[in-house]
Design an enzyme around this catalytic site. Structure first.
Site: not given
Length: 639
Positions: A58, A88, A303, A357
């Site tokens: 890190w 990350k 959706d 939808e």
């Protein structure tokens, strides 16, 4: 159509296809390279970027990225980044540093102690070996869709897994007769209770249920059973979270979304994509290609299409005139995106299936792009469940309107195919009620055992079957059901939350209720299975429905589809003699009855009523039905 053509000319280089353009996952993210790994990101507002993770302790200065053109960043990491490494990216923008999940991360996990999310370098030594090369979904096969939530597909009070679903639920779905599954909540989402509709990481399959390989095995196994697999695709919005989502990835709210209030969904509390930006189109179209090629999905249920199509997102609007479809309120950039998306999907797989939808009823949604449509194969018949719930909520049985029922189940856009259904997961959520709950309410808790006597349950069982039969046969060119609803699952869906003390009791499905032989749930399951088995392969879908008899006073509804006659008596107390002219001469034999004792009926049809009917002197048919009973007759020699 002009905007669609302009977009293709703008996005595609000479000789390039949409599939070529939608290649973001092949360039961005983490990729093995000679002597190490290459990592790329798109962050136009960033002034510096550093890759951090457990592979480098890190260390925030050990691996700075190099800025390229057009907002791209790149890093070569020499040596090995071990499989399973947590990573990350530290982004520097607007004078400050913040950590983000890589945009194209294909696996994201949550620390069970801290609750923090990390991306994972997912590079197993052995790639999953697919066995579905021979699987081909015929375009002419009507979809019988089983809506599935992997986490809920368990009887245990916890989160189910991909592996459990593959072992326990897929064989059940196949046995029941469904040929398509729609997998919900697959795209990674931080809040389990969002039902998967607040996506944070668009290229990561949810780690809540297992590994990517286990999801691939699920899909591979489904294909071996002849089952098509659809992904519930969420491209209408994204979670507003920044630490684990794509919001403010480069320090700006407008990298992917509209700036200001336009970028916030007023009802959902989520972020809204700016479909007018080419890089947003690239990200979303690349996402579609990724799910099809990496996981072998056979198509998508899109959706929130209504929210995408209109700047007002369909909130508080009654679509009662065509002016409301084509107006300043229409988001033409979203229209263009949906056209591009459907073209891309069918370019990758011509046999792919896409479902919209959309509750607004936008004309052309399920017409080909070449004809000016949005390009979907099907649209959901969203007005049908609304009709049923409203009927059950507001009308006594003797008030049911047969004409209204016929209209609601048969009226739809010309030449557009629909997926019909009487209820989905929407009606099963807390705050609403399933059909069985509207019919039986608390009586379900006391009188669903076969030894019990209850006129409330008798009515519920009878109407549950009839509602499904008429919806299955009339409401579309395909059919949909949410898992458990086919046997009248007794509980609503309530995900773990503070208000229920984080309980999983109502976030599961109890198939054992239908399997134990002592409860009437098994009768409903037996009917659903028989209905699909009798009708699905017999050219019911796509055939025009011809009305034979509609008698409001006697509550009779009789109609023909192909070589099948459907005779329904919705009267709550009176048996009826249905007599009507036959649409075609011939001998008709009963093949399905809701009153069959196998389905929790009373077998009254096996008494004086005939089992075979032949046209009489005036080419008429007579059939005697008890109250709340429907039968299906097949013409001799017909399919």
């Amino acid at each position: 159509m002009d905007l669609y053509d302009q977009a293709k000319k703008r996005l595609l280089q000479k000789g390039q296809s949409l599939r070529d353009f939608a290649s973001g996952s092949l360039y961005y993210g983490f990729h093995r390279a000679k002597g190490g790994w290459t990592y790329r990101e798109w962050a136009p507002n960033a002034t510096a970027m550093h890759l951090i993770g457990d592979f480098n302790g890190w260390d925030r200065s050990a691996h700075p990225m190099t800025q390229l053109e057009d907002g791209d960043w790149e890093l070569f990491v020499p040596g090995e980044m071990p499989h399973g490494s947590l990573v990350k990216v530290q982004v520097t923008a607007n004078g400050r540093d913040f950590d983000r999940i890589p945009l194209y991360a294909n696996r994201v996990v949550q620390d069970p102690t801290t609750g923090a999310f990390d991306a994972v370098i997912w590079a197993p030594k052995r790639a999953y070996r697919w066995h579905d090369k021979e699987f081909l979904r015929k375009k002419t096969t009507p979809p019988l869709v089983y809506e599935c939530h992997i986490g809920m597909a368990t009887e245990e009070e916890g989160i189910g897994s991909y592996a459990q679903f593959t072992k326990n639920i897929l064989p059940r779905i196949q046995k029941e007769g469904y040929n398509t599954i729609q997998l919900m909540a697959i795209m990674e989402h931080p809040y389990y209770g969002s039902f998967g509709y607040q996506v944070s990481n668009f290229f990561a399959a949810s780690s809540k249920y297992g590994t990517p390989e286990e999801l691939k095995k699920l899909i591979d196994t489904a294909h071996s059973m002849g089952i098509t697999v659809l992904l519930d695709l969420i491209h209408s919005h994204a979670v507003r979270n920044t630490s684990e989502g794509i919001n403010c990835f480069d320090g700006t709210e407008y990298q992917f979304f509209h700036a200001g209030a336009k970028g916030d969904h007023p009802a959902w509390g989520t972020k809204l994509f700016d479909y007018g930006k080419d890089r947003v189109l690239h990200f979303l179209l690349s996402n579609i290609r990724y799910w099809m090629e990496e996981y072998h999905f056979d198509g998508f249920r899109f959706d929130g299409v209504t929210s995408m199509l209109y700047h007002h997102h369909g909130l508080g609007v009654a679509f009662d005139s065509y002016d409301k479809y084509f107006s300043m309120d229409t988001d033409v950039d979203a229209v263009t995106y949906l056209q591009l998306a459907n073209q891309l999907i069918h370019e990758i797989d011509p046999a792919a299936l896409t479902v919209a939808e959309d509750m607004s009823g936008m004309p052309g949604t399920a017409l080909p792009v070449r004809d000016g449509g949005l390009g979907f194969d099907y649209r959901l018949s969203m007005g049908v469940p609304d009709f049923w719930i409203n009927t059950l909520k507001t009308q006594r049985d003797e008030q049911w309107d047969m004409g209204r029922m016929w209209y609601e189940l048969t009226t739809r856009r010309p030449k557009e195919k629909n997926i019909g259904y009487c209820e989905s997961h929407d009606q099963a959520l807390v705050g609403d009620k399933t059909i069985i709950f509207w019919l039986a309410d608390q009586e379900m808790y006391w009188h669903m055992d076969k030894a019990s006597q209850s006129i409330v349950i008798d009515r519920a069982i009878a109407l549950h079957k009839m509602i499904r039969l008429v919806s299955f046969s009339l409401a579309g060119e395909g059919y949909l059901n949410f898992m458990g609803n086919e046997f009248g699952h007794p509980e609503w869906i309530d995900f773990p939350r503070e208000g229920n003390n984080w309980s999983y009791k109502y976030a599961r499905r109890q198939w054992s209720l239908a399997d134990n032989g002592l409860l009437r749930y098994g009768d409903l399951l037996a009917f659903d299975t028989a209905m699909l088995g009798t009708l699905s392969g017999n050219r019911i879908f796509g055939r025009p429905a011809q009305l034979c008899l509609l008698d409001q006073d006697r509550k009779l509804l009789c109609y023909q589809k192909g070589n099948y006659l459907f005779i329904c008596n919705f009267h709550p107390t009176q048996g009826q003699n249905a007599q009507f002219d036959l649409p075609a001469a011939g001998t008709y034999t009963q093949v399905l009855s809701t009153d069959d004792v196998r389905f929790g009926g009373f077998d009254e049809l096996c008494g004086p009523a005939p089992q075979t009917a032949t046209q009489g002197e005036n080419n008429t048919l007579q059939w005697v039905l008890p109250p709340r009973t429907a039968v299906v007759l097949r013409k001799k020699g017909g399919r």
